[in-house]
Design a protein around this motif. Structure first.
Motif, short mmCIF file in Angstrom:
data_model
loop_
_atom_site.label_atom_id
_atom_site.label_comp_id
_atom_site.label_asym_id
_atom_site.label_seq_id
_atom_site.Cartn_x
_atom_site.Cartn_y
_atom_site.Cartn_z
N SER A 97 0.83 -1.21 0.00
CA SER A 97 0.00 0.00 0.00
C SER A 97 0.87 1.26 0.00
CB SER A 97 -0.91 0.01 1.23
OG SER A 97 -1.57 1.27 1.37
N THR A 98 0.34 2.32 -0.60
CA THR A 98 0.99 3.63 -0.55
C THR A 98 0.05 4.68 0.04
OG1 THR A 98 0.32 4.05 -2.85
CG2 THR A 98 2.55 3.18 -2.50
N THR A 99 -0.99 4.21 0.76
CA THR A 99 -1.92 5.12 1.43
C THR A 99 -1.37 5.47 2.80
OG1 THR A 99 -3.81 4.14 0.26
CG2 THR A 99 -4.29 5.42 2.25
N ALA A 100 -1.12 6.75 3.04
CA ALA A 100 -0.41 7.19 4.24
C ALA A 100 -1.09 6.83 5.55
CB ALA A 100 -0.19 8.70 4.18
N THR A 101 -2.41 6.59 5.52
CA THR A 101 -3.13 6.29 6.76
C THR A 101 -3.39 4.81 6.97
OG1 THR A 101 -5.18 6.77 5.53
CG2 THR A 101 -4.27 8.55 6.89
N ASP A 102 -2.90 3.97 6.06
CA ASP A 102 -3.09 2.51 6.19
C ASP A 102 -2.20 1.92 7.28
OD1 ASP A 102 -5.05 2.31 4.28
OD2 ASP A 102 -3.84 1.16 2.84
N GLU A 103 -2.69 0.86 7.90
CA GLU A 103 -1.91 0.17 8.93
C GLU A 103 -0.60 -0.36 8.36
OE1 GLU A 103 -4.10 -2.81 11.03
OE2 GLU A 103 -5.72 -1.46 11.60
N THR A 104 -0.65 -0.90 7.15
CA THR A 104 0.54 -1.51 6.56
C THR A 104 1.61 -0.48 6.18
OG1 THR A 104 -0.66 -1.54 4.45
CG2 THR A 104 -0.58 -3.59 5.69
N VAL A 105 1.22 0.78 6.08
CA VAL A 105 2.19 1.85 5.84
C VAL A 105 2.71 2.39 7.17
CG1 VAL A 105 2.47 4.21 4.98
CG2 VAL A 105 1.31 2.51 3.58
N LEU A 106 1.81 2.63 8.11
CA LEU A 106 2.20 3.22 9.38
C LEU A 106 3.00 2.27 10.27
CD1 LEU A 106 -1.02 5.27 10.11
CD2 LEU A 106 1.28 6.18 9.70
N VAL A 107 2.99 0.98 9.95
CA VAL A 107 3.83 0.04 10.69
C VAL A 107 5.28 0.51 10.69
CG1 VAL A 107 4.22 -1.45 8.69
CG2 VAL A 107 4.46 -2.39 10.96
N TRP A 108 5.71 1.13 9.58
CA TRP A 108 7.10 1.59 9.48
C TRP A 108 7.36 2.80 10.37
CZ3 TRP A 108 9.94 -2.02 7.79
CH2 TRP A 108 9.42 -2.94 6.87
N GLN A 109 6.39 3.72 10.45
CA GLN A 109 6.58 4.87 11.34
C GLN A 109 6.66 4.40 12.79
OE1 GLN A 109 3.40 7.31 12.61
NE2 GLN A 109 4.57 9.22 12.55
N HIS A 110 5.81 3.44 13.15
CA HIS A 110 5.75 2.99 14.54
C HIS A 110 7.04 2.31 14.98
CE1 HIS A 110 1.05 2.90 14.30
NE2 HIS A 110 1.55 4.10 14.06
N VAL A 111 7.60 1.43 14.14
CA VAL A 111 8.84 0.75 14.55
C VAL A 111 10.04 1.72 14.51
CG1 VAL A 111 8.04 -1.55 13.90
CG2 VAL A 111 9.26 -0.16 12.21
N ARG A 112 9.96 2.72 13.65
CA ARG A 112 11.05 3.71 13.60
C ARG A 112 11.02 4.59 14.83
NH1 ARG A 112 10.12 5.39 7.21
NH2 ARG A 112 11.18 3.57 6.29
N LEU A 113 9.84 5.08 15.21
CA LEU A 113 9.74 5.94 16.39
C LEU A 113 10.04 5.17 17.68
CD1 LEU A 113 6.60 8.14 15.57
CD2 LEU A 113 9.02 8.80 15.49
N ALA A 117 13.79 0.33 14.27
CA ALA A 117 14.26 0.36 12.88
C ALA A 117 14.73 1.77 12.55
CB ALA A 117 13.14 -0.06 11.93
N THR A 118 15.65 1.86 11.61
CA THR A 118 16.13 3.16 11.17
C THR A 118 15.23 3.73 10.08
OG1 THR A 118 17.58 2.14 9.52
CG2 THR A 118 18.52 2.57 11.71
N GLY A 119 15.25 5.03 9.91
CA GLY A 119 14.46 5.65 8.85
C GLY A 119 13.71 6.87 9.35
N ASP A 120 13.02 7.52 8.45
CA ASP A 120 12.27 8.74 8.72
C ASP A 120 11.04 8.41 9.57
OD1 ASP A 120 10.90 11.14 8.68
OD2 ASP A 120 11.11 11.44 6.51
N GLY A 121 10.97 8.98 10.77
CA GLY A 121 9.85 8.70 11.66
C GLY A 121 8.69 9.67 11.54
N ARG A 122 8.77 10.61 10.61
CA ARG A 122 7.66 11.55 10.43
C ARG A 122 6.45 10.83 9.84
NH1 ARG A 122 9.92 15.92 6.52
NH2 ARG A 122 10.91 14.03 5.68
N SER A 123 5.30 11.44 9.98
CA SER A 123 4.09 10.88 9.37
C SER A 123 4.26 10.85 7.86
CB SER A 123 2.87 11.73 9.72
OG SER A 123 1.77 11.39 8.89
N PRO A 124 3.94 9.73 7.21
CA PRO A 124 4.07 9.67 5.75
C PRO A 124 3.12 10.59 5.02
CG PRO A 124 2.96 7.71 6.60
CD PRO A 124 3.48 8.45 7.79
N GLY A 125 2.13 11.14 5.75
CA GLY A 125 1.21 12.09 5.14
C GLY A 125 1.66 13.52 5.25
#
Length: 218
Positions: A97-113, A117-125
């Motif tokens: 998915s590339t929808t910023a509010t989907d669970e499968t996308v936000l999983v990356w923000q959650h593990v980064r924050l 995991a390393t990476g940009d922790g800002r909201s993908p939206g």
């Protein structure tokens, strides 16, 4: 006057052929090492991603992406509003998915924050973020994603990690290293490249030159 023709001797030709052979061998060996490194990187992505998810679940008693209280736990974290029902214990939505509010996308923000995991922790939206750049990529330039919905019907697992844009030769090596070497059975299975779900690739249809999505069940 006698004209004398000059050319390469057999010894000189033999030396040139040996040098060419050594150069070709070096190039082929170098390519083999590069491919081997890419395969190891993809395998590590599977293992590291599963570790991130299990660690998050162990720490917060919730799945990343699906965590209903993530905004209270992690500063700047966004609770998913699409892709499924937050708090149902499953990472809902398509793995790619590339929808910023989907669970499968936000999983990356959650593990980064959560510093798992390393990476940009800002909201993908957030304005200015190109979501396809924000999402993680594998060594072959393909997507790396997670979902709680089985990408292949009847396949059991708590969650599934998928990576696409992988050649058939890479897919074989990954399957052999992590599972049974068969693309339609076991914990590693293959789909058409870029597919979010579908039928597993049959062994007879797997070619080294083809591109595939490789998924792992956990």
């Amino acid at each position: 006057m006698n004209k004398r023709q000059q050319g390469f001797t057999l010894v000189e030709i033999a030396v040139v052929m040996v040098i060419i052979g050594l150069l070709l061998g070096g190039v082929l060996k170098g390519q083999e090492l590069i491919n081997s490194a890419k395969v190891k990187s993809v395998i590590n992505d599977f293992r590291n991603t599963s570790t991130h998810i299990f660690a998050y679940q162990d720490r917060f008693r919730a799945m990343p992406g699906d965590d209903p209280g993530v905004a209270n736990r992690l500063a700047g974290a966004v609770r998913a509003s699409t892709g499924g029902s937050a708090g149902n214990g499953r990472i809902d939505g398509a793995w790619n998915s590339t929808t910023a509010t989907d669970e499968t996308v936000l999983v990356w923000q959650h593990v980064r924050l959560a510093n798992l995991a390393t990476g940009d922790g800002r909201s993908p939206g957030t304005d200015g973020i190109v979501i396809t750049d924000w999402l993680p990529r594998n060594a072959a330039g393909g997507r790396l994603g997670v979902t709680g919905a089985a990408p292949i019907a009847g396949w059991s697992g708590t969650f599934f990690i998928c990576q696409d844009n992988l050649s058939g030769s890479f897919a074989r090596q990954i399957d052999i290293a992590m599972d049974d070497g068969l693309p339609a059975s076991g914990t590693i299975r293959l789909l058409a490249s870029g597919a979010s779900s579908g039928a597993a690739i049959a062994p007879a249809d797997l070619t080294d030159a083809g591109l595939y999505t490789v998924c792992a069940a956990y």
